[in-house]
Write an enzyme that holds these catalytic residues in place. Structure first.
Site, PDB file in Angstrom:
ATOM      1  N   LYS A 100       2.475  18.427   2.719  1.00 31.28           N
ATOM      2  CA  LYS A 100       1.617  18.905   3.807  1.00 31.28           C
ATOM      3  C   LYS A 100       1.265  17.762   4.745  1.00 31.28           C
ATOM      4  O   LYS A 100       1.148  16.602   4.330  1.00 31.28           O
ATOM      5  CB  LYS A 100       0.356  19.557   3.249  1.00 31.28           C
ATOM      6  CG  LYS A 100      -0.502  18.657   2.416  1.00 31.28           C
ATOM      7  CD  LYS A 100      -1.667  19.411   1.795  1.00 31.28           C
ATOM      8  CE  LYS A 100      -2.306  18.558   0.710  1.00 31.28           C
ATOM      9  NZ  LYS A 100      -3.411  19.175   0.030  1.00 31.28           N
TER      10      LYS A 100
ATOM     11  N   LYS B 156       0.909  25.664   8.476  1.00 36.92           N
ATOM     12  CA  LYS B 156       0.004  25.683   7.312  1.00 36.92           C
ATOM     13  C   LYS B 156      -1.170  26.584   7.652  1.00 36.92           C
ATOM     14  O   LYS B 156      -2.035  26.230   8.446  1.00 36.92           O
ATOM     15  CB  LYS B 156      -0.490  24.269   6.976  1.00 36.92           C
ATOM     16  CG  LYS B 156      -1.322  24.232   5.696  1.00 36.92           C
ATOM     17  CD  LYS B 156      -1.634  22.811   5.270  1.00 36.92           C
ATOM     18  CE  LYS B 156      -2.197  22.744   3.861  1.00 36.92           C
ATOM     19  NZ  LYS B 156      -3.420  23.510   3.674  1.00 36.92           N
TER      20      LYS B 156
HETATM   21  P1  AMP Z   1      -3.820  22.153  -0.017  1.00 35.60           P
HETATM   22  O1  AMP Z   1      -4.652  23.296  -0.499  1.00 35.60           O
HETATM   23  O2  AMP Z   1      -4.477  21.365   1.077  1.00 35.60           O
HETATM   24  O3  AMP Z   1      -3.291  21.322  -1.146  1.00 35.60           O
HETATM   25  O4  AMP Z   1      -2.503  22.742   0.690  1.00 35.60           O
HETATM   26  C1  AMP Z   1      -1.618  23.575   0.017  1.00 35.60           C
HETATM   27  C2  AMP Z   1      -1.998  25.000   0.306  1.00 35.60           C
HETATM   28  O5  AMP Z   1      -1.662  25.358   1.628  1.00 35.60           O
HETATM   29  C3  AMP Z   1      -1.270  25.985  -0.519  1.00 35.60           C
HETATM   30  O6  AMP Z   1      -1.883  26.125  -1.773  1.00 35.60           O
HETATM   31  C4  AMP Z   1      -1.378  27.255   0.309  1.00 35.60           C
HETATM   32  O7  AMP Z   1      -2.548  27.943  -0.069  1.00 35.60           O
HETATM   33  C5  AMP Z   1      -1.585  26.764   1.717  1.00 35.60           C
HETATM   34  N1  AMP Z   1      -0.506  27.115   2.652  1.00 35.60           N
HETATM   35  C6  AMP Z   1      -0.705  27.497   3.928  1.00 35.60           C
HETATM   36  N2  AMP Z   1       0.430  27.717   4.556  1.00 35.60           N
HETATM   37  C7  AMP Z   1       1.433  27.477   3.680  1.00 35.60           C
HETATM   38  C8  AMP Z   1       2.853  27.537   3.766  1.00 35.60           C
HETATM   39  N3  AMP Z   1       3.483  27.887   4.885  1.00 35.60           N
HETATM   40  N4  AMP Z   1       3.544  27.213   2.643  1.00 35.60           N
HETATM   41  C9  AMP Z   1       2.914  26.847   1.513  1.00 35.60           C
HETATM   42  N5  AMP Z   1       1.574  26.772   1.384  1.00 35.60           N
HETATM   43  C10 AMP Z   1       0.831  27.094   2.454  1.00 35.60           C
END
Ligand code: AMP
Length: 598
Positions: free
Chosen positions: A438, A267
């Protein structure tokens, strides 16, 4: 035909709506404190709106002249709007600005001055919405040397043709202060009501809107070809697609239990970028669908060089990365790149890489319905090896231990965790579900993850803080289904004086005399604030609570965040509708017991 009317034309028989009539609806919308009433008012408006006027009306409701992703701006600030008002009504800039200072709103200043000048055109001569809209567009398109003078002149002549209330709303457009409190889902509901008398079209409309991000286009298509035509709209290069989002689960075991097998990716903690390519033409959109192409020249250049597909829409996370040490720079470093100035210098100093993780469209074909595994293969084909765009590596496993290995490896590289993906899942625009999950690093004694909330009011405190005018903030989550913002906590302690001052400054433009229509609250704060300012927060836990309406059951028991603290301001990259949803809060609550530190 030839029927005269005095600003009321319920059947829309003349084939158009006048701007002076439209603003009557705006006035009603602003005076309403309930969400259902917003839908009713809008449905009535749209019932009498002919096809041609649907896009202008929809954009003006958003306070814009084009969809959000098109950077169309009128290019007149306070002073020039004041000049235009002065010119239209025979006054001068100083007098107008003085009035503005007193009333606190340039639109109201314009209305007062217009009323005093007695220049109100006959209702039957009032210009149609589409004419006002076209002339505003013309002002926006006037560029180059000496263009400001021409802009002021055209804007002044427009004002001169309008009644005072119309002047009020017209002045809000260039200043980005339309603030009608109407959310996009509310407009979609109104489209549906206007066409079929209930909200049954909402789902189809929503999907098309998620894929095109253009409210005007969706409306116009509905008027022209019905819901069938809307359902055929689909993604297109150049229109940002609402990004798919991740759910959360508390542990590696929970993820494997839920997904079976999972493709596990790092991530990356950077900027989500959606890259659109048509030949050499590249556009980069942010998570909240803004055109950020100018901020990321090296990524655009990388896409030109490395993407072999002729047309493509793909996504990745942009961040600063050192390939030699395999180190990622922290978000705080990357975030400097959002600035619009000195882009070239910072790009040279701190070049960003894009870790591409998904693809939606390739070589003229929509690939969103293909499985994650297939899309990853298409992505690898579409992008050639190079040093700007890297493909996010995925490790597919059915074992929690292996998932944890990727997780720990990611943490060791300074990242925040992993995203586990269901190998057979499609890409669903705008959806947050278990296709992506996540897992983030836990902080002892806290909820495992931060939540994003939007400020909806503040409560004056006693003592030292009164100096800054804030004692506690009332903050809310979002319910996308109903398009409302129910409160979830008050946050008071733990903010530094500097943060309070910043809160105050950020909220200032959005202070509202009454409860904003889409806010749900059992608490009456000292001051209401329109939901605009997004903050990221940590809390110790989520409890059931009768105080806050987030997730409230029939007995009025909702959910609340306990011991919340401010982590950061997120207004720059998150819209109010992007904050943590009610469903997520309920899920976080249910997961609390199951937490095991990964
Ligand atoms: P969150 O913003 O905490 O909801 O986490 C989701 C976000 O993680 C997504 O909107 C992406 O911007 C980010 N992200 C980072 N790495 C990845 C990945 N390998 N696949 C999908 N999203 C990712």
């Amino acid at each position: 035909r030839g029927r005269q009317y005095n600003g009321v034309n319920p059947e829309g028989r003349d084939g158009f709506v006048r701007f002076s009539e439209l603003v009557q609806y705006f006035l009603k919308l602003e005076g309403t404190s309930g969400r259902n009433a917003l839908v009713e008012i809008l449905a009535e408006l749209f019932m009498r709106t002919p096809t041609e006027d649907v896009p202008p009306t929809a954009y003006l409701l958003q306070g814009r002249l084009a969809p959000y992703f098109e950077p169309v701006e009128i290019g007149l600030g306070n002073n020039y709007v004041a000049d235009a008002i002065a010119r239209a009504f025979g006054s001068d800039r100083a007098t107008v600005l003085e009035r503005f200072d007193r009333l606190g709103d340039i639109g109201e200043a314009a209305a007062e001055i217009a009323a005093e000048s007695g220049s109100s055109p006959a209702p039957t001569r009032a210009p149609p919405v589409r004419e006002i809209f076209d002339r505003l567009l013309e002002i926006a398109r006037t560029t180059g040397a000496g263009s400001v003078g021409a802009k002021v002149e055209t804007f002044a002549s427009l004002l001169g043709e309008l009644d005072p209330l119309s002047c009020n709303y017209l002045c809000r457009v260039p200043l980005g202060r339309m603030r009608l409190g109407v959310g996009d889902p509310t407009v979609l509901d109104a489209f549906s009501f206007a066409k079929v008398g209930d909200r049954s079209l909402r789902k189809g409309l929503e999907r098309a809107y998620s894929e095109t991000s253009d409210l005007g286009l969706v409306g116009k298509t509905l008027w022209e070809g019905g819901i069938e035509a809307v359902e055929c709209l689909g993604v297109r290069v150049g229109n940002p697609v609402r990004p798919a989002l991740a759910e959360r689960l508390p542990s590696a075991e929970a993820i494997i239990a839920k997904l079976g097998r999972a493709a596990v990716e790092r991530k990356y903690d950077g900027f989500r970028c959606q890259v659109h390519k048509a030949g050499d033409d590249i556009k980069i959109f942010s998570r909240n669908l803004e055109d950020m192409t100018a901020s990321f020249p090296e990524i655009a250049e990388g896409a030109r060089r490395q993407v072999v597909a002729g047309t493509a829409i793909f996504e990745g996370e942009a961040l600063a990365y050192n390939p030699l040490s395999d180190e990622y720079l922290p978000f705080q470093q990357t975030v400097r790149r959002r600035r619009k100035h000195g882009v070239e210098e910072t790009a040279a100093e701190l070049p960003l890489r894009l870790f591409a993780f998904d693809i939606l469209y390739a070589d003229g074909e929509r690939v969103m319905e293909r499985s994650y595994t297939e899309r990853h293969a298409i992505l690898e084909h579409a992008v050639e090896a190079g040093d700007t765009i890297l493909i996010s590596e995925a490790h597919t496993t059915g074992e929690p231990e292996e998932l944890l290995e990727v997780f720990n490896d990611s943490i060791q590289h300074g990242l925040e965790g992993i995203v586990a993906k269901r190998p057979d899942s499609p890409y669903q625009a705008g959806a947050r579900n278990y296709n992506w999950v996540k897992l983030k690093r836990a902080q002892a004694g806290n909820l495992q993850d931060t939540v994003d909330c939007v400020i909806v009011g503040y409560i004056y405190g006693r003592g030292r803080r009164t100096a800054f005018g804030v004692g506690a903030l009332l903050v809310a989550t979002y319910d996308p289904e109903r398009d409302v913002f129910p409160t979830v906590t008050k946050i008071g302690t733990g903010l530094s004086d500097v943060q309070w001052r910043e809160v105050r400054e950020r909220c200032e433009p959005y202070v509202s005399e009454r409860k904003p229509a889409r806010v749900e609250s059992n608490i009456e704060p000292s001051v209401w604030v329109e939901p605009q300012v997004v903050i990221e927060m940590l809390a110790d836990e989520i409890t059931r609570s009768p105080v806050h309406p987030t997730g409230a059951d029939e007995g009025g028991q909702g959910y609340a965040l306990r011991f919340p603290r401010l982590v950061s301001f997120r207004q720059e990259d998150k819209k109010p509708e992007d904050v943590t949803t009610v469903t997520e809060i309920v899920e976080l609550y249910n997961q609390q017991g199951a937490r095991t530190t990964p």
